[in-house]
Design a protein around this motif. Structure first.
Motif, PDB file in Angstrom:
ATOM      1  N   UNK A  56       0.696  -1.101   0.000  1.00 15.63           N
ATOM      2  CA  UNK A  56      -0.018   0.054  -0.093  1.00 15.63           C
ATOM      3  C   UNK A  56       0.941   1.294   0.054  1.00 15.63           C
ATOM      4  N   UNK A  57       1.976   1.365   0.755  1.00 14.05           N
ATOM      5  CA  UNK A  57       2.987   2.273   0.395  1.00 14.05           C
ATOM      6  C   UNK A  57       3.258   2.763  -0.891  1.00 14.05           C
ATOM      7  N   UNK A  63       1.088   6.782  -6.974  1.00 10.56           N
ATOM      8  CA  UNK A  63       0.073   7.617  -7.478  1.00 10.56           C
ATOM      9  C   UNK A  63       0.755   9.079  -7.397  1.00 10.56           C
ATOM     10  N   UNK A  64       1.649   9.275  -6.384  1.00 10.50           N
ATOM     11  CA  UNK A  64       2.665  10.374  -6.483  1.00 10.50           C
ATOM     12  C   UNK A  64       3.429  10.766  -7.702  1.00 10.50           C
ATOM     13  N   UNK A  65       3.910   9.624  -8.302  1.00  8.53           N
ATOM     14  CA  UNK A  65       4.849   9.447  -9.366  1.00  8.53           C
ATOM     15  C   UNK A  65       4.010   9.335 -10.688  1.00  8.53           C
ATOM     16  N   UNK A  66       2.914   9.277 -10.645  1.00  9.98           N
ATOM     17  CA  UNK A  66       2.013   9.365 -11.851  1.00  9.98           C
ATOM     18  C   UNK A  66       1.995   7.637 -12.339  1.00  9.98           C
ATOM     19  N   UNK A  67       2.260   6.763 -11.737  1.00  7.03           N
ATOM     20  CA  UNK A  67       2.232   5.369 -11.884  1.00  7.03           C
ATOM     21  C   UNK A  67       0.918   4.879 -11.455  1.00  7.03           C
ATOM     22  N   UNK A  68       0.144   4.194 -12.235  1.00 11.03           N
ATOM     23  CA  UNK A  68      -1.238   3.963 -12.001  1.00 11.03           C
ATOM     24  C   UNK A  68      -1.179   2.450 -11.584  1.00 11.03           C
ATOM     25  N   UNK A  69      -0.628   2.295 -10.395  1.00 13.72           N
ATOM     26  CA  UNK A  69      -0.686   0.802  -9.788  1.00 13.72           C
ATOM     27  C   UNK A  69      -1.986   0.573  -9.243  1.00 13.72           C
ATOM     28  N   UNK A  70      -2.527  -0.748  -9.406  1.00 16.69           N
ATOM     29  CA  UNK A  70      -3.724  -1.105  -8.851  1.00 16.69           C
ATOM     30  C   UNK A  70      -3.582  -2.318  -7.827  1.00 16.69           C
ATOM     31  N   UNK A  71      -4.425  -2.103  -6.954  1.00 18.85           N
ATOM     32  CA  UNK A  71      -4.342  -3.045  -5.998  1.00 18.85           C
ATOM     33  C   UNK A  71      -5.808  -3.726  -5.865  1.00 18.85           C
ATOM     34  N   UNK A  72      -5.932  -5.081  -6.107  1.00 18.62           N
ATOM     35  CA  UNK A  72      -7.399  -5.427  -5.676  1.00 18.62           C
ATOM     36  C   UNK A  72      -7.475  -6.050  -4.414  1.00 18.62           C
ATOM     37  N   UNK A  77      -1.884  -8.967  -5.142  1.00 22.54           N
ATOM     38  CA  UNK A  77      -1.015  -8.024  -4.808  1.00 22.54           C
ATOM     39  C   UNK A  77      -1.370  -7.232  -3.566  1.00 22.54           C
ATOM     40  N   UNK A  78      -2.527  -7.425  -2.950  1.00 23.49           N
ATOM     41  CA  UNK A  78      -2.901  -6.865  -1.504  1.00 23.49           C
ATOM     42  C   UNK A  78      -2.229  -7.679  -0.410  1.00 23.49           C
ATOM     43  N   UNK A  79      -2.436  -9.003  -0.378  1.00 22.87           N
ATOM     44  CA  UNK A  79      -2.081  -9.870   0.520  1.00 22.87           C
ATOM     45  C   UNK A  79      -1.330 -11.083  -0.148  1.00 22.87           C
ATOM     46  N   UNK A  80      -0.091 -11.264   0.293  1.00 19.05           N
ATOM     47  CA  UNK A  80       0.561 -12.314  -0.319  1.00 19.05           C
ATOM     48  C   UNK A  80       0.303 -13.641   0.319  1.00 19.05           C
ATOM     49  N   UNK A  81       0.053 -14.638  -0.456  1.00 20.77           N
ATOM     50  CA  UNK A  81      -0.267 -16.129   0.197  1.00 20.77           C
ATOM     51  C   UNK A  81       0.849 -16.672   0.607  1.00 20.77           C
ATOM     52  N   UNK A  82       1.931 -16.427   0.240  1.00 19.06           N
ATOM     53  CA  UNK A  82       3.241 -17.347   0.670  1.00 19.06           C
ATOM     54  C   UNK A  82       3.495 -16.887   2.059  1.00 19.06           C
TER      55      UNK A  82
END
Length: 151
Positions: A56-57, A63-72, A77-82
């Motif tokens: 999340x950081x 968002x601050x650098x203009x890269x549109x990361x998406x987290x579901x 990509x929100x919670x790693x299962x490993x």
């Protein structure tokens, strides 16, 4: 609230002397490497929580650098299962520290004007996003502390 106050709070929570107890860096240093896999019931492990906080950081940095990361929310990509192991401690803590440095560097390039701007592809402002990441860190820090102290 102005940007300087938000930066100060971000730093206070990370490595200052916050009123709620130990800072993130203090808590992370106190966690024995073998505790990274510790969890209760079907809940997330300490390592998974730290990884989630980093994700999340990185989202905020994007968002601050203009890269549109998406987290579901709830997704891979929100919670790693490993499960994280003792050997993962250095990498996790290094990534967390790196996000702190990057957030500070990026925010120092802006003025208070940033706070009123809408986050790209969102309906919230950067002020809400930045205050939210601080709240998110504190919330999960409490979970880490409870897991660390539980028997």
């Amino acid at each position: 609230m102005n940007l300087r106050e938000i930066i100060d709070q971000l730093n206070e929570v990370y490595d200052g002397e916050p009123w709620f107890g130990n800072s993130i860096s203090t808590y992370l240093q106190e966690i024995e490497p073998e505790l990274l896999s510790k969890h209760l019931g079907t809940g997330h492990s300490i390592g998974q929580i730290i990884s989630h906080m980093i994700a999340w950081r990185e989202y905020v940095i994007g968002k601050l650098t203009g890269v549109d990361l998406k987290i579901e929310v709830g997704g891979e990509n929100d919670w790693e299962s490993r499960q994280f192991e003792a050997a993962d401690k250095t990498e996790l803590y290094s990534k967390f520290k790196s996000t702190q440095k990057r957030l500070n560097a990026l925010l120092s390039e802006h003025t208070d004007e940033l706070l009123g701007k809408t986050v790209p592809n969102h309906t919230i402002t950067f002020e809400k996003l930045l205050c939210g990441i601080i709240q998110h860190d504190i919330y999960h820090l409490g979970q880490i502390y409870l897991l660390k102290s539980s028997k």
